[in-house]
Design a protein around this motif. Sequence first.
Motif, mmCIF file in Angstrom:
data_model
loop_
_atom_site.group_PDB
_atom_site.id
_atom_site.type_symbol
_atom_site.label_atom_id
_atom_site.label_comp_id
_atom_site.label_asym_id
_atom_site.label_seq_id
_atom_site.Cartn_x
_atom_site.Cartn_y
_atom_site.Cartn_z
ATOM 1 N N ASP A 189 0.830 -1.210 0.000
ATOM 2 C CA ASP A 189 0.000 0.000 0.000
ATOM 3 C C ASP A 189 0.863 1.258 0.000
ATOM 4 O O ASP A 189 0.534 2.246 -0.681
ATOM 5 N N ASN A 193 0.611 3.982 -2.963
ATOM 6 C CA ASN A 193 0.132 5.335 -2.679
ATOM 7 C C ASN A 193 1.192 6.394 -2.937
ATOM 8 O O ASN A 193 0.867 7.536 -3.263
ATOM 9 N N HIS A 224 -4.606 7.766 5.673
ATOM 10 C CA HIS A 224 -5.525 7.275 4.635
ATOM 11 C C HIS A 224 -6.313 6.073 5.145
ATOM 12 O O HIS A 224 -7.521 5.950 4.881
ATOM 13 N N THR A 225 -5.650 5.191 5.896
ATOM 14 C CA THR A 225 -6.334 4.025 6.449
ATOM 15 C C THR A 225 -7.394 4.433 7.454
ATOM 16 O O THR A 225 -8.489 3.844 7.494
ATOM 17 N N CYS A 226 -7.099 5.438 8.275
ATOM 18 C CA CYS A 226 -8.095 5.911 9.244
ATOM 19 C C CYS A 226 -9.348 6.426 8.543
ATOM 20 O O CYS A 226 -10.464 6.274 9.066
ATOM 21 N N LEU A 227 -9.178 7.008 7.379
ATOM 22 C CA LEU A 227 -10.319 7.569 6.659
ATOM 23 C C LEU A 227 -11.083 6.518 5.852
ATOM 24 O O LEU A 227 -12.313 6.536 5.808
ATOM 25 N N TYR A 228 -10.352 5.588 5.229
ATOM 26 C CA TYR A 228 -10.986 4.696 4.256
ATOM 27 C C TYR A 228 -10.805 3.211 4.554
ATOM 28 O O TYR A 228 -11.404 2.379 3.873
ATOM 29 N N GLY A 229 -9.986 2.856 5.558
ATOM 30 C CA GLY A 229 -9.703 1.455 5.799
ATOM 31 C C GLY A 229 -8.773 0.899 4.727
ATOM 32 O O GLY A 229 -8.347 1.607 3.818
ATOM 33 N N ASN A 230 -8.451 -0.382 4.830
ATOM 34 C CA ASN A 230 -7.636 -1.048 3.806
ATOM 35 C C ASN A 230 -7.935 -2.545 3.840
ATOM 36 O O ASN A 230 -8.790 -3.011 4.618
ATOM 37 N N LYS A 234 -10.166 -4.829 6.683
ATOM 38 C CA LYS A 234 -11.368 -5.527 6.216
ATOM 39 C C LYS A 234 -11.233 -7.039 6.392
ATOM 40 O O LYS A 234 -12.215 -7.724 6.698
ATOM 41 N N ASP A 239 -12.154 -1.989 12.572
ATOM 42 C CA ASP A 239 -12.096 -0.623 12.066
ATOM 43 C C ASP A 239 -10.890 0.101 12.657
ATOM 44 O O ASP A 239 -10.620 -0.001 13.865
#
Length: 248
Positions: A189, A193, A224-230, A234, A239
């Motif tokens: 990731d 990114n 970015h993970t805090c906002l959208y996960g990865n 998942k 979360d």
Amino acid sequence: MVPMFARPIPQLCMITNMALNYIYNGFEHLFSNCFRQPWLSPGNMERFAAAIYDSGAAIDNCWGFVDGTVRPICRPGEHQRIVYNGHKRVHSLKFQSVVTPNGLIANLFGPIEGCRHDAFMLRESNLLQQLERYAVRLNGDLLCIYGDPAYPLRVHLQAPFKGNLTQGQQDFNRSMSQARVSVEWLFRDIIENWKFVDFKKTQKIGLSAIGKIYVVCCLLTNAHTCLYGNITSKTFKLDPPALEEYFR
């Protein structure tokens, strides 16, 4: 970027470096002092361990995974042997990461010379001493992290069985390896990114702060993970913390 921001290249470089230093100086402690962050409390470590165990892992007290990554760099003009990694056959810097099942890089140590072994990084990072102090369940039982065979076996650091293995030991290694692949997902990731850090011809020691750049890229990847996960969060059905909680 010049047409977009209507600034000459020197000004864009200065602005970029100022932003880089601001993020690094203000938030690097989220990696070096990760065990003091609210999202990595003993209660949350227990949740992480339960999620890893529920995913099929063989042990029920593992809350994260540790691994080293080799970041290729441009061949330096001097001291080439110090940064040469014989295993990957590339000039490089190395970093050590601890990844949690909610998709975050909890701890990051580095950079160090590419010639160094993962066990050396572990010793220099003082990670084991921090685990002895903080990796404990609320009831006093010990928690651990899991690494590859390059790491020594300790109470707070587990590794695969080696040598002539029984069927049970092979099953153990297989189950833990399937869970530990989340570390590789996060390394991927970061590169996807921030593709700049994967272009080794631009990674020149002495001309740019390439170690600092990678640390900042890891911080922004966590944001970015805090906002959208990865894919890691998942997979383990956990979360990540809210952005405000992570950067508190």
